[in-house]
Design an enzyme around this catalytic site. Structure first.
Site, PDB file in Angstrom:
ATOM      1  N   ARG A   1      59.888  23.770 -38.092  1.00  0.00           N
ATOM      2  CA  ARG A   1      59.206  22.560 -38.538  1.00  0.00           C
ATOM      3  C   ARG A   1      59.868  21.280 -38.044  1.00  0.00           C
ATOM      4  O   ARG A   1      59.213  20.396 -37.503  1.00  0.00           O
ATOM      5  CB  ARG A   1      59.153  22.493 -40.066  1.00  0.00           C
ATOM      6  N   THR A   2      61.169  21.177 -38.240  1.00  0.00           N
ATOM      7  CA  THR A   2      61.834  19.921 -37.925  1.00  0.00           C
ATOM      8  C   THR A   2      61.740  19.635 -36.423  1.00  0.00           C
ATOM      9  O   THR A   2      61.390  18.534 -36.007  1.00  0.00           O
ATOM     10  CB  THR A   2      63.309  19.966 -38.372  1.00  0.00           C
TER      11      THR A   2
ATOM     12  N   LYS B   1      80.105  27.703 -23.414  1.00  0.00           N
ATOM     13  CA  LYS B   1      81.339  27.705 -22.625  1.00  0.00           C
ATOM     14  C   LYS B   1      82.469  27.006 -23.360  1.00  0.00           C
ATOM     15  O   LYS B   1      83.545  26.813 -22.804  1.00  0.00           O
ATOM     16  CB  LYS B   1      81.100  26.998 -21.286  1.00  0.00           C
TER      17      LYS B   1
ATOM     18  N   ARG C   1      70.719  18.782 -34.884  1.00  0.00           N
ATOM     19  CA  ARG C   1      70.922  19.734 -35.986  1.00  0.00           C
ATOM     20  C   ARG C   1      72.120  20.602 -35.611  1.00  0.00           C
ATOM     21  O   ARG C   1      72.220  21.073 -34.474  1.00  0.00           O
ATOM     22  CB  ARG C   1      69.715  20.620 -36.212  1.00  0.00           C
TER      23      ARG C   1
ATOM     24  N   HIS D   1      69.987  16.003 -44.852  1.00  0.00           N
ATOM     25  CA  HIS D   1      68.796  16.162 -44.009  1.00  0.00           C
ATOM     26  C   HIS D   1      67.876  14.973 -44.319  1.00  0.00           C
ATOM     27  O   HIS D   1      66.834  15.135 -44.947  1.00  0.00           O
ATOM     28  CB  HIS D   1      68.123  17.509 -44.323  1.00  0.00           C
TER      29      HIS D   1
END
Lengths: 305, 154
Positions: free
Chosen positions: A53-54, A82, A103, A131
């Site tokens: 969704r985000t 890496k 995120r 959030h």
């Protein structure tokens, strides 16, 4: 709000919140008017954790403003694999994009990353931290359905690790909401969040069961209790079952109760609730687009706040 | 107190005397300063001495060391009444009370293992000093008790 980083709901004043929500409402009323607003803008997406969704709603929001996205892709396919530090990754990507959305699984990651970049950075979830854009769309949904005046809200589920809960609880202090928190003892609000709410003079009550408080609520915000928070399956089942709702549970609720959920749900809201007037979670998810359009427009310099 | 009862702690030539430490906190002060005696410099510790101001106080004398601001900042959190005397050539050349800082940087380690400040990133840990403890500027975790246990290893 121009060129600001959006890291935590704690940085948002009532005026900031109202400005974003008003702008989102204008956009929702006439999205076509904003279609070329940011035609040359690129939004950099850095998702170190899975998201549906985000990520999709940020992508949609940027494209509906006329811009486009550049996407780091999955961690497995990136230089993070890496061993590159987050500070290095964001310093590289800020050269490619006009704003960044991050995120990351660790708390404080967005705050740290923002210290290394000059373009606006939006926290799209930092571990169990914050959030804030979810909070803005939650507030938009609450304002549309229940209003902010004399609001009584119940927030239920995993309050310890649920970042949407931490952000929302703090933001709701701006509208003097009566907040009820319903969770198993082991998943109650973290000390730091309770500390903040106390500092803000919020009216907060904690409960271990929904029944007694349900009839008072204007909004019930349900969150998922994740199995991995419990040492074994049987303990999880014993606890999770107490925090599931169905249409029968809601018979004790007010007729105009608004039921919300940040999604994805597993089984905490039964499907028989979907067809009732209470169910607002899909509308809530859809609101992510106009709200993120409004926020992006404001931090990219479209609308002074 | 007669001379016979006087504290038998020798004067130091160059270094720091930390006086008026909250009674019982001297070993934590040494921990903050990273002092365990292995360097060979002389260290004197007096604990739970009578004090007009504090009731009981600890005193630490450290040869060959002057404190950094960071060290003073953390010191102030566990010994808010402490005074710091810088000694050069047996004379006290500087005397200061500690002040409670608004922020301590690079001294404490966040106890939240999922906090970005515990990772290999180019940032120092940073804690705001709040009413009843310190609070991580990155992840918001509050430390109330046992600050010395959270001091970053050198």
């Amino acid at each position: 709000m121009r060129h600001d980083h959006i890291i935590s709901a704690k940085q948002l004043s009532r005026a900031d919140i109202e400005a974003v929500l008003d702008h989102a409402a204008d956009i929702a009323a006439d999205p076509a008017a904003y279609a070329d607003r940011h035609a040359d803008t690129l939004l950099g997406l850095l998702f170190f954790e899975p998201s549906t969704r985000t990520k999709m709603s940020f992508t949609t929001a940027m494209k509906r403003l006329g811009g486009d996205i550049v996407d780091m892709g999955s961690v497995e396919s990136s230089s993070v694999k890496k061993g590159e530090s987050l500070a290095d990754t964001v310093r590289v990507v800020e050269g490619y994009a006009d704003a960044l959305v991050l995120r990351h699984p660790m708390e404080g990651s967005a705050k740290m990353a923002s210290e290394f970049v000059d373009v606006p950075l939006v926290n799209a979830g930092d571990g169990a931290g914050q959030h804030p854009t979810q909070t803005l769309l939650d507030l938009y949904t609450i304002r549309e359905n229940a209003g902010f005046d004399d609001l009584t809200i119940g927030i239920m589920g995993d309050l310890k690790y649920g970042r949407t809960v931490h952000s929302l609880a703090h933001a709701l202090t701006n509208v003097d909401a009566h907040q009820h928190f319903i969770s198993p003892e082991s998943l109650r609000l973290p000390r730091s969040v309770r500390y903040d709410l106390h500092q803000e003079g919020a009216e907060v009550r904690e409960h271990t069961e929904l029944e007694s408080v349900l009839p008072e609520l204007d909004v019930l915000y349900v969150t998922r209790i994740q199995r991995e928070r419990f040492p074994d399956e049987s303990e999880y089942r014993a606890v999770a079952g107490q925090y599931q709702i169905d249409s029968e549970t809601l018979e004790a609720a007010k007729d105009d109760l608004t039921v919300m959920h940040p999604l994805p749900r597993v089984d905490e809201i039964a499907h028989d609730v979907d067809d009732t007037d209470y169910a607002t979670y899909f509308e809530q998810a859809h609101n992510g687009v106009p709200v993120r359009m409004a926020l992006l427009d404001m931090i990219l310099g479209g609308e002074p706040a | 107190m007669t001379d016979d009862q006087q504290l038998r702690v020798s004067k130091i030539r160059n270094g720091t005397v930390i006086d008026h430490i909250t009674g019982g906190q001297a070993l934590n002060v040494l921990a903050i300063l990273g002092i365990d005696g292995t360097s060979g410099d002389s260290v004197s510790v007096a604990m739970n001495m009578p004090s007009d101001r504090l009731g009981k106080k600890d005193i630490v004398k450290v040869e060959g060391k002057e404190l950094s601001q960071n060290e003073v900042d953390v010191l102030s959190l566990i010994a808010p009444a402490a005074s710091i005397n810088i000694v050069r050539d047996f004379e006290v050349v500087e005397k200061a009370r500690v002040e409670r800082p608004s922020m301590v940087e690079g001294v404490l380690e966040c106890p939240n293992h999922n906090c970005i400040s515990t990772e290999d990133e180019p940032v120092q840990s940073r804690f705001a000093v709040v009413d009843d403890g310190v609070r991580c500027e990155y992840c918001d975790t509050i430390i109330r008790d046992d600050l010395p246990a959270h001091i970053l290893a050198e």
